[in-house]
Design a protein around this motif. Structure first.
Motif, PDB file in Angstrom:
ATOM      1  N   TYR A   8       0.844  -1.196   0.000  1.00 50.11           N
ATOM      2  CA  TYR A   8       0.000   0.000   0.000  1.00 50.11           C
ATOM      3  C   TYR A   8       0.880   1.247   0.000  1.00 50.11           C
ATOM      4  O   TYR A   8       1.581   1.531   0.974  1.00 50.11           O
ATOM      5  CB  TYR A   8      -0.927   0.002   1.220  1.00 50.11           C
TER       6      TYR A   8
ATOM      7  N   ASP B 183      -0.471   4.455  -0.989  1.00 48.68           N
ATOM      8  CA  ASP B 183      -1.444   5.519  -1.264  1.00 48.68           C
ATOM      9  C   ASP B 183      -1.831   6.211   0.041  1.00 48.68           C
ATOM     10  O   ASP B 183      -3.000   6.508   0.281  1.00 48.68           O
ATOM     11  CB  ASP B 183      -2.673   4.933  -1.959  1.00 48.68           C
TER      12      ASP B 183
ATOM     13  N   ALA C 155      -3.896   9.394   0.374  1.00 50.43           N
ATOM     14  CA  ALA C 155      -5.353   9.243   0.263  1.00 50.43           C
ATOM     15  C   ALA C 155      -5.950   8.869   1.610  1.00 50.43           C
ATOM     16  O   ALA C 155      -6.937   9.463   2.052  1.00 50.43           O
ATOM     17  CB  ALA C 155      -5.699   8.179  -0.779  1.00 50.43           C
TER      18      ALA C 155
ATOM     19  N   GLU D  60      -1.208  16.299  -4.295  1.00 53.13           N
ATOM     20  CA  GLU D  60      -0.783  15.518  -5.455  1.00 53.13           C
ATOM     21  C   GLU D  60       0.719  15.552  -5.671  1.00 53.13           C
ATOM     22  O   GLU D  60       1.329  14.523  -5.963  1.00 53.13           O
ATOM     23  CB  GLU D  60      -1.497  16.018  -6.711  1.00 53.13           C
TER      24      GLU D  60
ATOM     25  N   VAL E 161      -0.754   2.400 -13.389  1.00 52.68           N
ATOM     26  CA  VAL E 161      -1.451   2.304 -12.103  1.00 52.68           C
ATOM     27  C   VAL E 161      -2.306   1.037 -12.055  1.00 52.68           C
ATOM     28  O   VAL E 161      -2.320   0.315 -11.053  1.00 52.68           O
ATOM     29  CB  VAL E 161      -2.316   3.557 -11.864  1.00 52.68           C
TER      30      VAL E 161
ATOM     31  N   ASP F  30      -1.829  -2.335  -9.719  1.00 50.72           N
ATOM     32  CA  ASP F  30      -2.931  -2.815  -8.899  1.00 50.72           C
ATOM     33  C   ASP F  30      -3.165  -4.307  -9.119  1.00 50.72           C
ATOM     34  O   ASP F  30      -3.483  -5.052  -8.187  1.00 50.72           O
ATOM     35  CB  ASP F  30      -4.191  -2.021  -9.221  1.00 50.72           C
TER      36      ASP F  30
ATOM     37  N   GLN G  45      -0.754  -0.795  -4.538  1.00 50.79           N
ATOM     38  CA  GLN G  45      -1.737   0.284  -4.591  1.00 50.79           C
ATOM     39  C   GLN G  45      -1.053   1.651  -4.601  1.00 50.79           C
ATOM     40  O   GLN G  45      -0.373   2.017  -3.636  1.00 50.79           O
ATOM     41  CB  GLN G  45      -2.695   0.200  -3.396  1.00 50.79           C
ATOM     42  N   VAL G  46      -1.235   2.367  -5.707  1.00 57.57           N
ATOM     43  CA  VAL G  46      -0.764   3.745  -5.842  1.00 57.57           C
ATOM     44  C   VAL G  46      -1.907   4.540  -6.465  1.00 57.57           C
ATOM     45  O   VAL G  46      -2.961   3.990  -6.778  1.00 57.57           O
ATOM     46  CB  VAL G  46       0.505   3.833  -6.722  1.00 57.57           C
ATOM     47  N   SER G  47      -1.717   5.825  -6.648  1.00 59.47           N
ATOM     48  CA  SER G  47      -2.747   6.620  -7.317  1.00 59.47           C
ATOM     49  C   SER G  47      -2.111   7.408  -8.443  1.00 59.47           C
ATOM     50  O   SER G  47      -0.887   7.530  -8.525  1.00 59.47           O
ATOM     51  CB  SER G  47      -3.433   7.567  -6.322  1.00 59.47           C
TER      52      SER G  47
ATOM     53  N   ARG H  85       1.356   8.845  -8.249  1.00 56.76           N
ATOM     54  CA  ARG H  85       1.724   9.348  -6.926  1.00 56.76           C
ATOM     55  C   ARG H  85       1.986   8.166  -5.999  1.00 56.76           C
ATOM     56  O   ARG H  85       1.113   7.348  -5.747  1.00 56.76           O
ATOM     57  CB  ARG H  85       0.607  10.213  -6.339  1.00 56.76           C
TER      58      ARG H  85
ATOM     59  N   SER I 282       2.830   7.446  -2.156  1.00 59.21           N
ATOM     60  CA  SER I 282       2.822   8.147  -0.866  1.00 59.21           C
ATOM     61  C   SER I 282       3.016   7.139   0.256  1.00 59.21           C
ATOM     62  O   SER I 282       2.347   6.110   0.311  1.00 59.21           O
ATOM     63  CB  SER I 282       1.538   8.962  -0.677  1.00 59.21           C
TER      64      SER I 282
END
Length: 392
Positions: A4, A6, A9, A151, A312, A316, A321-323, A350, A352
Motif C-alpha cells: 500500500y 497511497d 489518500a 498531489e 497504475v 494494482d 496500490q498507488v494513485s 503518486r 505516498s
C-alpha cells in the motif's frame, strides 16, 4: 503480495488509536448531550480530546471545532468567512484541493466573490511577489492557500504568507490536511486565521476532522440544530472519531521526527532505485523529489506511457496500490498537473508512504514496474530496453 503506497489518500489506523477508541465502541457509547453520568463521561472525552489537539498545536481549546473531515471544514471556513465578513475577494491558486476550488467557484457563480489566482512557477511554487501585488490591489481579502499539496507534495511558505496577510489586513486560511501530524505548528505564534485537518491522513479514523478558528473570529455555521460545538456545528458528536483523532495526533507528534525521517528516506530510496531501473524518460512533478521543499511522504512521478494500458492499473493487478492521473488513456491529467509545465504525454503516478512501509517493499515495487515496461513491446523497442542486472 499487497503493498500500500497511497497514504496521501488515507492511512491505516495506528494500533494505539484502535486501543483508545474500543471503549467508546463498547462501553462509553452514550450521547454526549445527555445529562446523565454516561453522557457526561462521553462529553468529558470530547473535551479532553479538544484540549489534547489544542495543546499539540499551540492553540486554545475553544479554537478547535470537530467536524466530519477536512472537506466539511474547508466549506465551513470559506463559506463562513465570506458571509461573516462580507468578503468580496479571494486569492487562491489553481492547484488547491477541489474542496477549495469548487466551493469558491460556487460563491463566484452566485456573485458573492471575485477570485484571483496567484501565479505559480513551473514547479508549482507560489509567487510571493505576485501575491503581495494582489493584496495591495485588493485589501481586506481572503487568502486560501494550502500548506502541502496533496498531489505533488509542494510545501508553501505559510509563515511568509501569514506575514503578508497581516500587513494587508487579509484573512488567511490554509489547508493543512496533508501536513497535519507531519509538521510542527505553533498557532499562538503563527499568523494563521483558520486551518483544517483530517484524522485519516495521520493514522486516525475516517469521518472526523477539525477546524482551527482563531479566537477573534466568529463564523456562521453550515449545519444547524442541537447547538453542539458551541453552536458552530449542530449534530451529535462522533465521540469515537474524536477520541481517535486526538490519540492519532498525539502519537504522530510523539514520533514526528522519527516518522518524517523514515518516510523521507523511503522517498530518496525510491528515487535512487528508479534512476537505475533502465526506464527512460522518468521525471518528477512539482517539488516532490525534494526533501526540503515537499511533504516527505509524497513522490509524484511522470512515467512514459505504456502501449498496453495504465501503469497504475497494472500495478494494482499485482497487489501494489498507488494513485495517479493519466493523460495516456485519454482521460486527461489532473487539474494540478495541468497547471504545471509538465510533459503532456506521460502517466503521472503518486507514491505516498507511511511509517508502516519498508525498503523491501520498494524493491518489489521497482522490480514490478521494471517488468511491466520490459514486457511492453512499444516501450521496449523505443528505448532499446536493457534489463538492469541488479534487478534481474
Amino acid at each position: 503480495m499487497e503493498i500500500y503506497l497511497d497514504n496521501a489518500a488515507t492511512t491505516a489506523l495506528d494500533p494505539e488509536v484502535i486501543e483508545a477508541i474500543l471503549p467508546f465502541l463498547t462501553t462509553h457509547y452514550a450521547n454526549p448531550s445527555s445529562a446523565h453520568g454516561a453522557g457526561r463521561r462521553a462529553k468529558e472525552a470530547i473535551d479532553q480530546a479538544r484540549r489534547t489537539v489544542a495543546h499539540l498545536l499551540g492553540a486554545l481549546p475553544e479554537e478547535i471545532y470537530f467536524t466530519a473531515g477536512a472537506t466539511e471544514g474547508i466549506n465551513l471556513v470559506l463559506s463562513g468567512a465570506i458571509r461573516a465578513y462580507d468578503l468580496s475577494h479571494v486569492i487562491t491558486s489553481r492547484i488547491e484541493h477541489k474542496a477549495v476550488l469548487q466551493t469558491l467557484k460556487r460563491h463566484e457563480k452566485e456573485g458573492d466573490i471575485e477570485i484571483s489566482f496567484v501565479k505559480l512557477d513551473e514547479r508549482g511554487n507560489v509567487d510571493l511577489y505576485h501575491l503581495e501585488n494582489l493584496l495591495r490591489a485588493n485589501p481586506r481579502t481572503l487568502i486560501a492557500l494550502m500548506h502541502g499539496n496533496n498531489e505533488i507534495g509542494n510545501l508553501t511558505d505559510i509563515h511568509a504568507i501569514g506575514v503578508l496577510a497581516r500587513r494587508y489586513n487579509a484573512v488567511f486560511f490554509t489547508d493543512t490536511t496533508q501536513t497535519m501530524g507531519k509538521a510542527h505548528f505553533d498557532l499562538q505564534e503563527a499568523e494563521i486565521d483558520f486551518l483544517v485537518g483530517s484524522a485519516h491522513k495521520f493514522h486516525g479514523p475516517k469521518g472526523v476532522g477539525f477546524v482551527y478558528i482563531r479566537q477573534k473570529h466568529q463564523l456562521k455555521p453550515l449545519i444547524y440544530g442541537g447547538g453542539q460545538e458551541r453552536g458552530q456545528r449542530g449534530g451529535t458528536e462522533n465521540v469515537v472519531g474524536i477520541v481517535g483523532l486526538a490519540k492519532a495526533l498525539e502519537v504522530a507528534y510523539r514520533n514526528l521526527e522519527a516518522s518524517r525521517s523514515k518516510v523521507a528516506r523511503l522517498k530518496q530510496y525510491l528515487v535512487s532505485k528508479l534512476a537505475i531501473s533502465g526506464i527512460e524518460g522518468i521525471c518528477y512533478n512539482g517539488e516532490s523529489k525534494s526533501i526540503e521543499n515537499s511533504v516527505a511522504n509524497v513522490l509524484s512521478v511522470s512515467f512514459p506511457c505504456l502501449s498496453s494500458g495504465s501503469l497504475v492499473t497494472k500495478l494494482d493487478q499485482v497487489g501494489i496500490q498507488v494513485s495517479g492521473g493519466s493523460a495516456c488513456q485519454g482521460g486527461g491529467a489532473s487539474h494540478v498537473i495541468q497547471a504545471l509545465a509538465c510533459e503532456a504525454d506521460k502517466e503521472n503516478v503518486r507514491f505516498s508512504f507511511s511509517k508502516f512501509n519498508t525498503f523491501e517493499e520498494l524493491d518489489l515495487v521497482v522490480d514490478a514496474i521494471t517488468r511491466i515496461y520490459e514486457s511492453d513491446p512499444v516501450v521496449a523497442t523505443r528505448t532499446g530496453w536493457k534489463r538492469i542486472a541488479s534487478l534481474a
